[in-house]
Motif scaffolding. Structure first.
Motif, short mmCIF file in Angstrom:
data_model
loop_
_atom_site.label_atom_id
_atom_site.label_comp_id
_atom_site.label_asym_id
_atom_site.label_seq_id
_atom_site.Cartn_x
_atom_site.Cartn_y
_atom_site.Cartn_z
N LEU A 30 0.82 -1.21 0.00
CA LEU A 30 0.00 0.00 0.00
C LEU A 30 0.86 1.26 0.00
O LEU A 30 0.56 2.23 -0.69
CB LEU A 30 -0.94 0.00 1.20
CG LEU A 30 -2.10 -0.99 1.15
CD1 LEU A 30 -2.81 -1.06 2.49
CD2 LEU A 30 -3.06 -0.65 0.03
N THR A 31 1.94 1.23 0.77
CA THR A 31 2.84 2.38 0.82
C THR A 31 3.47 2.64 -0.54
O THR A 31 3.52 3.78 -1.02
CB THR A 31 3.94 2.17 1.88
OG1 THR A 31 3.32 1.95 3.15
CG2 THR A 31 4.86 3.38 1.99
N ALA A 32 3.95 1.58 -1.18
CA ALA A 32 4.57 1.73 -2.50
C ALA A 32 3.57 2.27 -3.51
O ALA A 32 3.86 3.21 -4.27
CB ALA A 32 5.12 0.38 -2.97
N ALA A 33 2.37 1.72 -3.54
CA ALA A 33 1.34 2.18 -4.48
C ALA A 33 0.92 3.62 -4.17
O ALA A 33 0.73 4.43 -5.09
CB ALA A 33 0.14 1.24 -4.44
N TYR A 34 0.79 3.95 -2.90
CA TYR A 34 0.42 5.31 -2.49
C TYR A 34 1.46 6.32 -2.97
O TYR A 34 1.13 7.33 -3.60
CB TYR A 34 0.27 5.36 -0.97
CG TYR A 34 0.13 6.75 -0.41
CD1 TYR A 34 -1.09 7.42 -0.47
CD2 TYR A 34 1.22 7.40 0.16
CE1 TYR A 34 -1.22 8.71 0.04
CE2 TYR A 34 1.09 8.69 0.67
CZ TYR A 34 -0.13 9.33 0.61
OH TYR A 34 -0.25 10.60 1.11
N HIS A 35 2.72 6.05 -2.68
CA HIS A 35 3.76 6.99 -3.09
C HIS A 35 3.86 7.10 -4.60
O HIS A 35 4.03 8.19 -5.14
CB HIS A 35 5.11 6.61 -2.48
CG HIS A 35 5.28 7.00 -1.06
ND1 HIS A 35 4.98 8.25 -0.57
CD2 HIS A 35 5.72 6.30 0.02
CE1 HIS A 35 5.24 8.32 0.72
NE2 HIS A 35 5.68 7.14 1.11
N ALA A 36 3.75 5.98 -5.32
CA ALA A 36 3.82 6.03 -6.79
C ALA A 36 2.68 6.88 -7.34
O ALA A 36 2.89 7.72 -8.22
CB ALA A 36 3.76 4.61 -7.36
N ALA A 37 1.47 6.68 -6.81
CA ALA A 37 0.33 7.47 -7.29
C ALA A 37 0.48 8.94 -6.94
O ALA A 37 0.19 9.83 -7.75
CB ALA A 37 -0.96 6.91 -6.69
N LEU A 38 0.97 9.23 -5.74
CA LEU A 38 1.16 10.61 -5.31
C LEU A 38 2.23 11.31 -6.14
O LEU A 38 2.09 12.48 -6.52
CB LEU A 38 1.50 10.65 -3.82
CG LEU A 38 1.29 11.97 -3.10
CD1 LEU A 38 -0.15 12.46 -3.22
CD2 LEU A 38 1.66 11.82 -1.63
N LEU A 39 3.30 10.59 -6.47
CA LEU A 39 4.34 11.16 -7.33
C LEU A 39 3.75 11.56 -8.68
O LEU A 39 4.02 12.66 -9.18
CB LEU A 39 5.48 10.15 -7.54
CG LEU A 39 6.43 9.97 -6.37
CD1 LEU A 39 7.22 8.68 -6.51
CD2 LEU A 39 7.37 11.17 -6.27
N ARG A 40 2.97 10.68 -9.25
CA ARG A 40 2.33 10.97 -10.55
C ARG A 40 1.34 12.12 -10.41
O ARG A 40 1.30 13.03 -11.23
CB ARG A 40 1.61 9.74 -11.08
CG ARG A 40 2.51 8.58 -11.46
CD ARG A 40 3.21 8.79 -12.79
NE ARG A 40 2.33 9.02 -13.90
CZ ARG A 40 1.84 8.09 -14.70
NH1 ARG A 40 2.19 6.83 -14.54
NH2 ARG A 40 1.04 8.40 -15.69
N GLN A 41 0.52 12.06 -9.37
CA GLN A 41 -0.50 13.08 -9.13
C GLN A 41 0.12 14.47 -8.99
O GLN A 41 -0.43 15.46 -9.45
CB GLN A 41 -1.28 12.69 -7.88
CG GLN A 41 -2.51 13.50 -7.60
CD GLN A 41 -3.19 12.98 -6.35
OE1 GLN A 41 -2.66 13.14 -5.24
NE2 GLN A 41 -4.33 12.34 -6.51
#
Length: 172
Positions: free
Chosen positions: A84-95
């Motif tokens: 969840l942390t990895a997916a959260y950070h990846a999405a936030l970076l893109r966002q």
């Protein structure tokens, strides 16, 4: 980490718009005056379960979550938190529109997050322990060194170790 915060403070002084995506929450109350006064604490993103709604609606989060695997650990709570942390950070970076990610520690999980975010990334290697790496890990790190646009070694010792993983034409 003091060495990372000093680097970020200097980059911000030079005019770069730097944000920090931290894997771990702070473990203490001690904050160096330079860090407090620099304003970088307001530019740090941590994962907390209550922050998930920020990215749940994004396709990037779900694609990243589907792309994260951690072997047999993925079924444990710790493994799920890591996913969840990895997916959260990846999405936030893109966002947030980041086009480049710089990570510290080649052996950490930051490189998976950077890859999931879909953009180029670079890294700083702070240590290199030849005796602790399997032949598979050495091959993997060597391939990674050949792919990234920038790899920084924190010392000459680390530089020599990393150079031993790649062909001489990749030594810079």
């Amino acid at each position: 980490e003091t060495f990372v915060s000093n680097e970020v403070i200097d980059l911000r002084r030079r005019g770069l718009d730097v944000e920090i995506f931290s894997w771990d929450l702070p473990s203490g109350e001690i904050v160096h005056p330079e860090v407090r006064d620099s304003g970088i604490l307001e530019r740090v993103f941590y994962f907390r379960y209550r922050y998930l709604p920020r990215v749940l609606w994004t396709g990037t989060f779900w694609r990243a979550l589907g792309g994260v695997t951690w072997g047999s650990r993925r079924r444990t709570f710790r493994g799920m938190r890591m996913k969840l942390t990895a997916a959260y950070h990846a999405a936030l970076l893109r966002q947030r529109g980041h086009r480049h990610v710089h990570i510290h520690f080649i052996r950490g999980l930051g490189r998976q997050v950077a890859a999931l975010a879909g953009g180029p990334y670079s890294f700083t290697a702070h240590c290199y322990e030849d005796g602790t790496l399997s032949p598979e890990a050495k091959r993997e790190y060597g391939e990674e060194l050949e792919r990234v646009p920038l790899a920084i070694a924190a010392s000459e010792f680390v530089q020599r170790g990393l150079q031993g993983l790649v062909a001489p034409e990749h030594h810079h």
